[in-house]
Write an enzyme that holds these catalytic residues in place. Structure first.
Site, short mmCIF file in Angstrom:
data_model
loop_
_atom_site.label_atom_id
_atom_site.label_comp_id
_atom_site.label_asym_id
_atom_site.label_seq_id
_atom_site.Cartn_x
_atom_site.Cartn_y
_atom_site.Cartn_z
N ASP A 452 -30.44 48.30 45.13
CA ASP A 452 -31.43 47.39 45.73
C ASP A 452 -31.63 46.15 44.86
O ASP A 452 -31.27 46.14 43.67
CB ASP A 452 -32.75 48.16 45.87
CG ASP A 452 -33.64 47.63 46.98
OD1 ASP A 452 -33.39 46.52 47.48
OD2 ASP A 452 -34.61 48.34 47.33
N ASP A 521 -35.61 45.81 56.29
CA ASP A 521 -36.75 46.69 56.06
C ASP A 521 -37.58 46.86 57.32
O ASP A 521 -38.53 47.65 57.34
CB ASP A 521 -37.64 46.12 54.93
CG ASP A 521 -37.07 46.45 53.56
OD1 ASP A 521 -36.17 47.31 53.48
OD2 ASP A 521 -37.52 45.85 52.57
#
Ligand code: DGJ
Length: 697
Positions: A452, A521
């Site tokens: 990430d 997301d």
């Protein structure tokens, strides 16, 4: 031979496309042709050799150069800008020689040098014949005794056939809202899309498609391409006053400078492009095949159905909570259990811990081994989340090395999500991060890593840099590739996923390391349909990790949420302990169904039958390569009443072959399903999955 010379031309041919350029009588390397492959070498036009336009525009201004230099009276956007040691800032190229390499992919290397200075430029071409793609990159070598400065070095200039009436299709967005398709008329001047964020970014994807305004999803000539790079990039589409449209693409020259010492070379990232006569859908399918066949580290490996803990437990991960989730996950048929953020030293919330990549002593008193063993005993693989480029000021790593972050001295270090960026351009940073993650992977049975990166850059300084600090934009990405590449080499069975707060780093550069991208997301299935569709313009379904979560569960049925995620590489991200028995049973059935159809979805051809970005009833079809089996997904989001679901017309079937579609009694020919179509009536927030099978002949 797909690369050959004919008269003054170099001709590059793929299965269906032809590309030609050559030295014109003025000595400029001029682009001649890019379109469908032509039957005979003599069909390709000679390199153009225009006359100057009065005293105001030299011949170079009117010549579609294959790679545009700044030299003489021309004012088009150059592909390269240099400052030579004595302050001279133009480049006058003379052709030296060629090199043709027949395999594994045919390559052409054209060598040029400056007419006076010891500077060498090589234009590289590589063909992917089966995917109708050309890859281009450039090497600049300083063969003189003094350094020179590069302020721009694009990877390619793509010239479109003469004309000034083209349309640019590109993808824009922002965090939680990525991948919107935009279509803009290209008008005289320069249209730029770019990233200045150190990643390829949520905002623009390094990808383009161009057409004459008439191409559709399944018809018309489309030129398409992009850049395989995970940092700052730029696409500059210029329309000149002489009916020429051209696209420069490469490293962003904004805030960029690179000192090239004597004896050294600089190689750009690769740009790639292709053409099709069959519309935007065909362009995507060519790219999908290219990515699967030539780019991904494990492009032939089917992805497992995974569970990810993030939306269920956020930072509150510990052995008991993850074990409980894992037990339910295993019961539902999940194959890979991924523990997301929160597991490492000091990570209570997003204020602390990044950089200290060992298990938190309170949450995992016996380390990660007991949880991993339990997950394995349940029959699942284990995966883990990391964010290696980041550091929280509240971490042991930062306390020991506050100078390791990207920053300007005497300026506040802007924290985003309470974190700073480690300067991956520095070899010492690379080494420490490599050894921490390497240890993690060596000590544990981890087969999946989600990598990430949750912020963009600010104060992009590198105090103590060995050269010009502005090299950081490139050296950072090179450092990232080096660390990740070493880890991938040492741990070849690990499947990596690229994530940057969702889709902030999706590009063909990162796909040389990562097999998957976390798309967004935003996991609300209705929003996701549109985001996934934008994503599919570049990436194949196996790259698209898609979770079923609890987002919107009050309104959106579980089956609908599943169908949306089954369009990619299926994952589950909801809080399974809160799911009812009925939901778990339905999920288990859908997971089992996905396992049956996933080879078609992950490795097949995708047809966007109806757009989620433009309509309320999107539909998408996947067909295996033999066109004998398919999976159709149709959705209805919200429509005004009274209304009926519009008729669907399939694509890609063999016209004179009979196909049976689930829910329809009579088999019909591919031609009938495509031309006459089929009617599937849906209510709001209802979806359907129909399997399609060719009737044995
Ligand atoms: C951003 C990612 O996109 C999420 O899926 C999750 O991994 C969080 N980061 C964790 O901090």
């Amino acid at each position: 031979m797909p690369i050959f010379r004919h008269n003054s031309l170099w001709i590059l041919e793929t299965a269906a496309s032809g590309y030609a350029f050559g030295l014109n009588p003025a000595g400029l390397l001029a682009h001649a042709y890019w379109g469908p492959r032509l039957p005979f070498p003599s069909d390709y036009p000679l390199p153009p050799n225009p006359a100057p336009w009065a005293s105001f525009n030299g011949a170079g201004q009117l010549t579609p150069e294959e790679y545009a230099t700044y030299a003489g009276p021309k004012y088009t956007d150059p592909s390269i800008l240099l400052t030579l040691p004595d302050g001279v800032r133009d480049l006058v190229l003379t052709y030296e020689d060629e090199q043709i390499v027949p395999s594994p992919q045919p390559e052409l290397h054209l060598h040029f040098r400056d007419a006076h200075y010891p500077v060498k430029l090589t234009l590289h071409y590589r063909l992917y014949e089966d995917c109708d793609l050309i890859e281009r990159w450039v090497t600049l070598s300083n063969q003189g005794p003094e350094p020179l400065i590069i302020s721009r070095l694009f990877s390619a200039l793509w010239n479109l056939p003469p004309g000034d009436n083209y349309r640019l299709t590109h993808l824009t967005g922002r965090w939680l809202d990525e991948m919107h398709l935009r279509r803009d008329q290209l008008t005289h001047g320069i249209k730029t899309i770019e990233s200045r964020r150190l990643t390829s970014s949520h905002h623009h994807a390094p990808w383009f498609a161009v057409d004459d305004g008439r191409a559709t999803e399944d018809h018309g000539q489309v030129w398409f391409g992009g850049l395989a790079w995970s940092g700052n990039w730029k696409l500059a589409a210029e329309v000149t006053d002489f009916q020429s449209t051209r696209l420069n693409i490469g490293l962003n020259d904004w805030d960029f400078a690179w000192t090239l010492p004597p004896g050294e070379s600089f190689t750009t990232p690769a740009a790639f492009a292709g053409i099709t006569l069959a519309g935007f859908g065909a362009a995507s399918r060519l790219l999908h095949d290219h990515i699967r066949d030539h780019i991904l580290p494990h492009g032939k490996t089917l992805h497992k159905v995974l569970y990810n803990s993030w939306e269920a437990t956020l930072f509150d991960v510990d052995e008991p909570s993850q074990t409980r989730l894992a037990e339910v996950a295993a019961d539902m048929g999940i194959e890979l259990f991924v523990m997301d953020d929160g597991w490492f030293h000091g990570r209570k919330d997003d204020h602390a811990g990044l950089g200290d990549w060992w298990p938190d002593e309170k949450k995992f008193p016996a380390g990660l081994a007991p949880l991993i063993e339990r997950v394995n005993a349940l029959g699942m693989d284990f995966g883990l989340w990391i964010e290696p480029e980041m550091v929280n000021p509240d971490s042991d790593l930062y306390r020991a090395h506050p100078d390791w972050v990207i920053h300007f001295p005497n300026r506040e270090r802007s924290e985003c999500r309470n974190q700073l960026i480690l300067n991956f351009a520095r070899p010492d940073v690379q080494e420490v991060v490599f050894s921490r993650i390497d240890k993690l992977l060596t000590d544990h049975n981890i087969v999946f890593i989600k990598w990430d990166m949750n912020r963009n850059v600010s104060e992009p300084g590198w105090p103590g840099a060995p050269g010009d600090q502005r090299e950081i934009w490139v050296r950072y990405v090179q450092g990232l590739y080096a660390v990740w590449g070493r880890l991938a080499e040492r741990h070849p069975r690990v499947i990596w996923q690229s994530c940057s707060g969702g889709g902030g780093r999706g590009d063909l550069g990162i796909l040389r390391l990562a097999d998957q991208i976390w798309v967004s997301d935003n996991t609300a299935a209705t929003s996701r349909l549109a985001i996934q569709e934008g994503f599919s313009h570049i990436f194949p379904a196996n790259v698209m990790e898609a979770w079923v979560t609890d987002a919107g569960k009050e309104l959106i049925p579980l089956e609908f949420r599943f169908h949306v995620s089954m369009c990619g590489s299926l994952g589950i991200g909801g809080h399974l302990l809160h799911w009812s028995e009925a939901d778990r049973a339905l999920a288990a059935a859908l997971i089992a169904q996905y396992k049956e159809i996933r080879p078609i979805i992950q490795f097949g051809d995708q047809y966007r039958l109806r757009s989620a970005q433009e309509t309320a009833c999107p539909a998408v079809l996947y067909l295996n390569k033999e066109k004998t089996e398919g999976v159709l997904f149709a959705f209805r989001i919200l429509m005004q009443y009274p209304s009926t679901t519009p008729r669907l017309h399939l694509q890609g079937l063999i016209p004179n072959r009979q196909y049976q579609i689930e829910g329809f009694e009579q088999p019909r020919s591919g031609a009938a399903w495509m031309a006459d179509g089929l009617q599937i009536d849906l209510n709001d927030l209802q979806s359907t999955l129909r399997r399609i099978k060719a009737v044995p002949s």
